[in-house]
Design a protein around this motif. Sequence first.
Motif, PDB file in Angstrom:
ATOM      1  N   VAL A  82      68.500  54.036  27.253  1.00 64.04           N
ATOM      2  CA  VAL A  82      68.212  52.605  27.398  1.00 64.04           C
ATOM      3  C   VAL A  82      68.830  52.059  28.682  1.00 64.04           C
ATOM      4  O   VAL A  82      68.173  51.363  29.464  1.00 64.04           O
ATOM      5  CB  VAL A  82      68.724  51.819  26.169  1.00 64.04           C
ATOM      6  CG1 VAL A  82      68.608  50.311  26.383  1.00 64.04           C
ATOM      7  CG2 VAL A  82      67.950  52.233  24.916  1.00 64.04           C
ATOM      8  N   ASP A  83      70.102  52.389  28.911  1.00 64.03           N
ATOM      9  CA  ASP A  83      70.788  51.907  30.115  1.00 64.03           C
ATOM     10  C   ASP A  83      70.170  52.494  31.378  1.00 64.03           C
ATOM     11  O   ASP A  83      70.049  51.816  32.399  1.00 64.03           O
ATOM     12  CB  ASP A  83      72.270  52.247  30.053  1.00 64.03           C
ATOM     13  CG  ASP A  83      73.017  51.457  28.986  1.00 64.03           C
ATOM     14  OD1 ASP A  83      72.471  50.433  28.534  1.00 64.03           O
ATOM     15  OD2 ASP A  83      74.130  51.874  28.602  1.00 64.03           O
ATOM     16  N   GLY A  84      69.798  53.765  31.296  1.00 59.56           N
ATOM     17  CA  GLY A  84      69.194  54.410  32.452  1.00 59.56           C
ATOM     18  C   GLY A  84      67.866  53.778  32.832  1.00 59.56           C
ATOM     19  O   GLY A  84      67.583  53.563  34.013  1.00 59.56           O
ATOM     20  N   ALA A  85      67.060  53.448  31.814  1.00 57.30           N
ATOM     21  CA  ALA A  85      65.777  52.799  32.079  1.00 57.30           C
ATOM     22  C   ALA A  85      65.985  51.426  32.707  1.00 57.30           C
ATOM     23  O   ALA A  85      65.299  51.043  33.665  1.00 57.30           O
ATOM     24  CB  ALA A  85      64.965  52.676  30.793  1.00 57.30           C
ATOM     25  N   ALA A  86      66.962  50.680  32.198  1.00 59.76           N
ATOM     26  CA  ALA A  86      67.212  49.332  32.714  1.00 59.76           C
ATOM     27  C   ALA A  86      67.813  49.368  34.116  1.00 59.76           C
ATOM     28  O   ALA A  86      67.570  48.462  34.927  1.00 59.76           O
ATOM     29  CB  ALA A  86      68.143  48.572  31.770  1.00 59.76           C
ATOM     30  N   SER A  87      68.585  50.412  34.413  1.00 61.41           N
ATOM     31  CA  SER A  87      69.295  50.469  35.700  1.00 61.41           C
ATOM     32  C   SER A  87      68.349  50.571  36.885  1.00 61.41           C
ATOM     33  O   SER A  87      68.728  50.269  38.009  1.00 61.41           O
ATOM     34  CB  SER A  87      70.266  51.658  35.707  1.00 61.41           C
ATOM     35  OG  SER A  87      69.553  52.890  35.753  1.00 61.41           O
ATOM     36  N   HIS A  88      67.122  51.006  36.638  1.00 60.43           N
ATOM     37  CA  HIS A  88      66.133  51.127  37.713  1.00 60.43           C
ATOM     38  C   HIS A  88      65.306  49.859  37.878  1.00 60.43           C
ATOM     39  O   HIS A  88      64.314  49.856  38.617  1.00 60.43           O
ATOM     40  CB  HIS A  88      65.213  52.322  37.443  1.00 60.43           C
ATOM     41  CG  HIS A  88      65.928  53.639  37.385  1.00 60.43           C
ATOM     42  ND1 HIS A  88      66.535  54.206  38.493  1.00 60.43           N
ATOM     43  CD2 HIS A  88      66.150  54.493  36.362  1.00 60.43           C
ATOM     44  CE1 HIS A  88      67.090  55.359  38.137  1.00 60.43           C
ATOM     45  NE2 HIS A  88      66.878  55.554  36.853  1.00 60.43           N
ATOM     46  N   THR A  89      65.683  48.806  37.171  1.00 59.96           N
ATOM     47  CA  THR A  89      64.904  47.574  37.182  1.00 59.96           C
ATOM     48  C   THR A  89      65.783  46.382  37.566  1.00 59.96           C
ATOM     49  O   THR A  89      66.987  46.523  37.779  1.00 59.96           O
ATOM     50  CB  THR A  89      64.310  47.302  35.780  1.00 59.96           C
ATOM     51  OG1 THR A  89      65.358  46.872  34.896  1.00 59.96           O
ATOM     52  CG2 THR A  89      63.644  48.542  35.212  1.00 59.96           C
ATOM     53  N   VAL A  90      65.154  45.202  37.599  1.00 60.53           N
ATOM     54  CA  VAL A  90      65.895  43.967  37.871  1.00 60.53           C
ATOM     55  C   VAL A  90      66.190  43.202  36.583  1.00 60.53           C
ATOM     56  O   VAL A  90      66.676  42.073  36.630  1.00 60.53           O
ATOM     57  CB  VAL A  90      65.085  43.062  38.834  1.00 60.53           C
ATOM     58  CG1 VAL A  90      64.863  43.756  40.163  1.00 60.53           C
ATOM     59  CG2 VAL A  90      63.762  42.623  38.213  1.00 60.53           C
ATOM     60  N   TYR A  91      65.916  43.813  35.432  1.00 59.78           N
ATOM     61  CA  TYR A  91      66.070  43.102  34.162  1.00 59.78           C
ATOM     62  C   TYR A  91      67.497  42.635  33.901  1.00 59.78           C
ATOM     63  O   TYR A  91      67.718  41.612  33.255  1.00 59.78           O
ATOM     64  CB  TYR A  91      65.617  43.985  32.999  1.00 59.78           C
ATOM     65  CG  TYR A  91      64.129  43.979  32.765  1.00 59.78           C
ATOM     66  CD1 TYR A  91      63.489  42.871  32.214  1.00 59.78           C
ATOM     67  CD2 TYR A  91      63.361  45.100  33.076  1.00 59.78           C
ATOM     68  CE1 TYR A  91      62.124  42.876  31.990  1.00 59.78           C
ATOM     69  CE2 TYR A  91      61.989  45.108  32.847  1.00 59.78           C
ATOM     70  CZ  TYR A  91      61.377  43.998  32.310  1.00 59.78           C
ATOM     71  OH  TYR A  91      60.024  44.003  32.086  1.00 59.78           O
ATOM     72  N   ASP A  92      68.475  43.400  34.359  1.00 65.63           N
ATOM     73  CA  ASP A  92      69.862  43.049  34.044  1.00 65.63           C
ATOM     74  C   ASP A  92      70.459  42.048  35.028  1.00 65.63           C
ATOM     75  O   ASP A  92      71.652  41.762  34.985  1.00 65.63           O
ATOM     76  CB  ASP A  92      70.726  44.310  33.992  1.00 65.63           C
ATOM     77  CG  ASP A  92      70.785  45.052  35.320  1.00 65.63           C
ATOM     78  OD1 ASP A  92      70.016  44.682  36.233  1.00 65.63           O
ATOM     79  OD2 ASP A  92      71.584  45.994  35.448  1.00 65.63           O
TER      80      ASP A  92
END
Length: 533
Positions: A477-487
Motif C-alpha cells: 500500500v505504501d509503495g503504491a502511494a509513494s509513486h503518486t501525489v496522493y500523500d
Amino acid sequence: MANAPEQSDVVIIGAGFSGLYAVHKLRQTHKVVCLEAGDGVGGTWYWNRYPGARVDIKSVEYSYGFDEDLQQEWHWPEVFSAQPDLERYANHVADRFDLRKNIRFSTTVAALKFDESTDRWHVQTADGGRLVCKYVVAATGALSAPNTPDWPGREEFQGEIFHTSRWPEGPLDLSDKRVGIIGTGSTAIQAAPILAEQCKHLTVFQRTPAYSMPSGNRPMDPEHERDWKDNYADRRAQMLDTYGVSIIDYPAKSAHEYSPQEQREILEAGWNSKSAFQLMVAFTDVMTDRAANEVVCEFARSKIREIVKDPQTAEKLCPKDYPIGAKRLCIDNGYYEMFNRDNVSLVDVKDAPIEAFTANGLRTADASYDLDVIVTATGFDAVTGALTRIEIEGVDGTKLTDKWRDGPTSYFGYMVAGFPNFFMVHGPLTPAALAQMITAGEWQVDFIAGMIKDLENDGFSRIDTTSEAEQSWAAEVDGAASHTVYDQAQSWYNGKNIDGKKGGFMIYVGGFPRYCELSTNAVRNGYEGFVRQ
C-alpha cells in the motif's frame, strides 16, 4: 435467568449496498442476520439526504451486476443519480429479493467479542440484544461515521444545527433564514448552491478550498441506456479491468509531451466532457508527477477565476497548496457560479479559525457571525471510524482500538490479525472510494464468501491473518502511494481531517485489477498470509 443469545452463522453489520448484497449472497448457504442502525436500507444513500446529494459515478455503472433481470428492468432517470433515486433503488432491491426478513433495523452494534474456546463471535446491540455467530461481515461503509465539530458553546446556540449526513426528512423553510455552512468538501459543494437559492443569506466557512469540475449531469439518453443494457456483461468485465472500476477515457501521453496550447485543448475537453474525474486522467502522469499535476491545477484555477467575478473571492477559492486529486475531486452543479450571488459570502477560516458556537451563530478568531441555521458539512471519521466506535475484542482480549492506535492495519483490507472470522468490505487499505464501490463491493463480498466456503469445505473453523502478512500488505500500500501525489494533502484518505488521528495512507492506490490479482493469488497459493485452523 437471562434469555439465551440468538444463534446465527453470519452477522452482517450494515444494510448499505455492500451489506444488502452480502445478505443475498451469504444466506444462500448460511443463516444470516443483518444489523442496521438506520430504519431503512441504502447506507450512504439512506443517511445523506442533504439538498443536492448525488453520486459522481454514472448510474449505469453505479448499480448491481449480480442479477441480469435487475439490470434490465431498472431505469435510471439521470446520468448521475440523485439521492432519492439511489435510495429508491436500494429499497427496490431489498423488496425484489426479499432481503428485509434478514435485516434488523434501528439496531446499533455496541460490542463484538471473540470466544476462542468455541470460535464464535458474541455480538451485543445497543438495545441489549445478544447474538452468537461464526462469522462477522462488517459492511459499515467508508464514509458513515460523522465528524462533528467539538467547539464549545453548541448548547448555547439558539438556532438549528444540522450535520449533512443526518439531514431532517421533509422540506425545510429557509426563506427568511441566515444559513452558515461549515466545510467545502464534496458534500458542501453539492449542498451550498441549493441552500443559496432557498435561504435569505448563505455564509460559506472555508478552511481548505477544493477543486471541483462541472458534473455535466443530464437526463438519461434512452439510446445510451439501451446500449449499456445490451452489453452489460462485457461492460461489467471491462469495469473490473480498469483502475477505478469505471469506464472513462484513459490517456496515452504525459503532459510533458504536449505544448501548452495542446495541454489547454485537452483540459478544456476534459472540463466540458460531462464525465466526472476526466481531469484526473487528462495525461498519464497527473497523479504521479507534481509538475504534470500542476498543469491541471493551474487550468482548474483559471476556470475559477473566469467564473467568479470578484477577484478576491476567486483567489480564496483557488487551491494552491496541494495537488489536484490528492483530495477527492469534487463534482458540482454551479458551485463557483454561486459566489456571484448577492446573498452568498465566503469566510476563510484557515488563518482565523472558528473558535466557538455562540447564542447567535459562530465566532472565529477575528469576527462573529449571526446565523439562524448552521450546517456542518464537516465530513467523516473515514474508513475506520464506524468500526472503532464499536467495542471489538479479539484474541487474548485485544481491542481493535488498541490494535489500530497508531493507524489501521489489515491484510488486503479483509482481515485484521488477532480478529479471526471477522471480515471487512471496503475496509482500510482497500481501493475503497477510489474504486466504484457497488461493483467493487460485490467483488469483495464474493471473495469473502469464497473464503468461508473453502474454510468449511476444508474442515476448518477459524481463519485469521498474521502481523507479518499485514506488514507485507502495508508495504504494498505504501509503495503504491509513494509513486503518486496522493500523500501530499491532508484528507480523509490519510485521516488528517480528524484531529489526533494517527496512521498513514488508508487507501490502496495500486488499482483495482492489481488488488484483485494479489488477493486472489494469495488464496490460490494455499491461503498465503492467512492462518486457518
